[in-house]
Design a protein around this motif. Structure first.
Motif, PDB file in Angstrom:
ATOM      1  N   VAL A  98       0.792  -1.170  -0.006  1.00  0.00           N
ATOM      2  CA  VAL A  98       0.145   0.038   0.141  1.00  0.00           C
ATOM      3  C   VAL A  98       0.929   1.223   0.028  1.00  0.00           C
ATOM      4  CG1 VAL A  98      -1.465   1.384   1.257  1.00  0.00           C
ATOM      5  CG2 VAL A  98      -1.919  -1.078   1.077  1.00  0.00           C
ATOM      6  N   VAL A  99       1.963   1.274   0.902  1.00  0.00           N
ATOM      7  CA  VAL A  99       2.889   2.347   0.691  1.00  0.00           C
ATOM      8  C   VAL A  99       3.522   2.670  -0.415  1.00  0.00           C
ATOM      9  CG1 VAL A  99       4.618   3.510   2.087  1.00  0.00           C
ATOM     10  CG2 VAL A  99       3.068   2.597   3.422  1.00  0.00           C
ATOM     11  N   ALA A 100       4.055   1.380  -1.053  1.00  0.00           N
ATOM     12  CA  ALA A 100       4.595   1.694  -2.129  1.00  0.00           C
ATOM     13  C   ALA A 100       3.791   2.177  -3.532  1.00  0.00           C
ATOM     14  CB  ALA A 100       5.354   0.096  -2.529  1.00  0.00           C
ATOM     15  N   GLY A 101       2.428   1.729  -3.303  1.00  0.00           N
ATOM     16  CA  GLY A 101       1.609   2.242  -4.157  1.00  0.00           C
ATOM     17  C   GLY A 101       1.232   3.754  -4.385  1.00  0.00           C
ATOM     18  N   ILE A 102       1.309   4.216  -2.834  1.00  0.00           N
ATOM     19  CA  ILE A 102       0.783   5.631  -2.736  1.00  0.00           C
ATOM     20  C   ILE A 102       2.041   6.507  -2.927  1.00  0.00           C
ATOM     21  CG2 ILE A 102       0.147   7.177  -0.790  1.00  0.00           C
ATOM     22  CD1 ILE A 102      -1.586   4.979   0.127  1.00  0.00           C
ATOM     23  N   SER A 103       3.334   5.971  -2.509  1.00  0.00           N
ATOM     24  CA  SER A 103       4.298   7.109  -2.323  1.00  0.00           C
ATOM     25  C   SER A 103       5.112   7.002  -3.660  1.00  0.00           C
ATOM     26  CB  SER A 103       5.190   6.698  -1.110  1.00  0.00           C
ATOM     27  OG  SER A 103       5.792   5.361  -1.268  1.00  0.00           O
ATOM     28  N   LYS A 104       5.297   5.920  -4.367  1.00  0.00           N
ATOM     29  CA  LYS A 104       6.018   5.405  -5.436  1.00  0.00           C
ATOM     30  C   LYS A 104       5.092   5.332  -6.794  1.00  0.00           C
ATOM     31  CE  LYS A 104       9.810   6.554  -4.842  1.00  0.00           C
ATOM     32  NZ  LYS A 104      10.770   7.643  -4.808  1.00  0.00           N
ATOM     33  N   GLY A 105       4.017   5.259  -6.555  1.00  0.00           N
ATOM     34  CA  GLY A 105       3.295   5.048  -7.805  1.00  0.00           C
ATOM     35  C   GLY A 105       3.420   3.631  -8.152  1.00  0.00           C
ATOM     36  N   VAL A 106       3.826   2.637  -7.515  1.00  0.00           N
ATOM     37  CA  VAL A 106       3.921   1.277  -8.196  1.00  0.00           C
ATOM     38  C   VAL A 106       2.698   0.657  -8.461  1.00  0.00           C
ATOM     39  CG1 VAL A 106       4.604  -0.986  -7.537  1.00  0.00           C
ATOM     40  CG2 VAL A 106       5.952   0.744  -6.685  1.00  0.00           C
ATOM     41  N   ARG A 107       2.406   0.310  -9.808  1.00  0.00           N
ATOM     42  CA  ARG A 107       1.143  -0.268 -10.347  1.00  0.00           C
ATOM     43  C   ARG A 107       1.416  -1.624 -11.046  1.00  0.00           C
ATOM     44  NH1 ARG A 107      -0.050   3.159  -7.666  1.00  0.00           N
ATOM     45  NH2 ARG A 107      -1.477   5.219  -8.106  1.00  0.00           N
TER      46      ARG A 107
END
Length: 245
Positions: A117-126
């Motif tokens: 969740v943190v990676a998706g929000i902070s670094k835009g991992v998709r």
């Protein structure tokens, strides 16, 4: 054995301090390490920095939960005589090991999901939906290797020595295996060593999924071999342990 598994899971969930540290710690590390850096490609990996460290920190967090928790808990139980009492029952060695692995796996799962969740929000991992599911599965399943190692360490070290021994293993495996830095930045001789460590194979599982493929058979075989070694050793040590309260 089923009763012991339920007991171990309940005890783990009731330890709020351990749960908080194990679940939040890897996500905080992700923000500290990856947050300030540009989200460019990590050399030699074909992955963005965010994607690389998402798998690395999710794996590191799962390792933290299962290795640190098991080793210290077991060493204390040995000194208090709890393990000696269990050996007087019909519980087989494999049952004790499986109970410890199951309880630590409960902690590992939320730590993995929070990093995602943190990676998706902070670094835009998709990623695709199947990749998120596969990533969760391989990282969670791979953590069982280190849960078994934690059980073995709990029997090899005394209550006073278990923490420093675990910390040495914890940081050595994490750093050499590429969970803190990509192993492509290491000297060639160190890369040759790293590729046979369980942490390197563990991280490689998730990286392969992120790249749209399946885990390499060599990495799976390495983890299976280490799991058999650690779990078998832990069961043997459980039966042979003579420490009394």
């Amino acid at each position: 054995m089923n009763t012991l598994i339920k007991l171990e899971i309940t005890r783990t969930l009731r330890n709020k301090k351990f749960m908080f540290f194990s679940v939040i710690y890897p996500a905080v590390l992700f923000l500290v390490i990856a947050g300030p850096q540009d989200n460019g490609e990590v050399p030699g990996t074909d992955l963005s920095l965010g994607a690389f460290y998402m798998v690395a920190m999710a794996s590191f967090g799962a390792l933290t939960a299962v290795l640190m928790g098991n080793s210290e808990k077991i060493a204390k139980e040995r000194e208090k005589g709890w393990v000696r009492q269990l050996r007087l029952t019909a519980l087989p060695g494999r049952g004790y090991v499986l109970a410890k692995i199951a309880s630590s796996a409960v902690v590992a799962l939320p730590s993995i999901l929070i990093v995602f969740v943190v990676a998706g929000i902070s670094k835009g991992v998709r990623l695709e939906a199947w990749q998120w599911l596969a990533l969760t599965g391989v990282i969670w399943a791979g953590s069982l290797v280190f849960a078994a190692l934690g059980v073995a360490v709990g029997y090899l070290a005394s209550g006073d020595a278990v923490r420093p021994v675990t910390m040495i293993l914890y940081f050595a495996l994490s750093i050499l295996g590429g969970l803190w830095l990509p192993t492509t930045t290491y000297p060639r001789w160190l890369q040759n060593i790293a590729e046979w460590l369980p942490t390197h194979a563990y991280a490689a599982l998730g990286q392969a999924v992120e790249l749209g493929g399946s885990p390499h058979p060599k990495d799976v075989a390495i983890l299976v071999a280490y799991f058999a070694l650690f779990a078998g050793g832990a069961a043997w040590l459980y039966r042979k342990d003579t420490l009394k309260a």
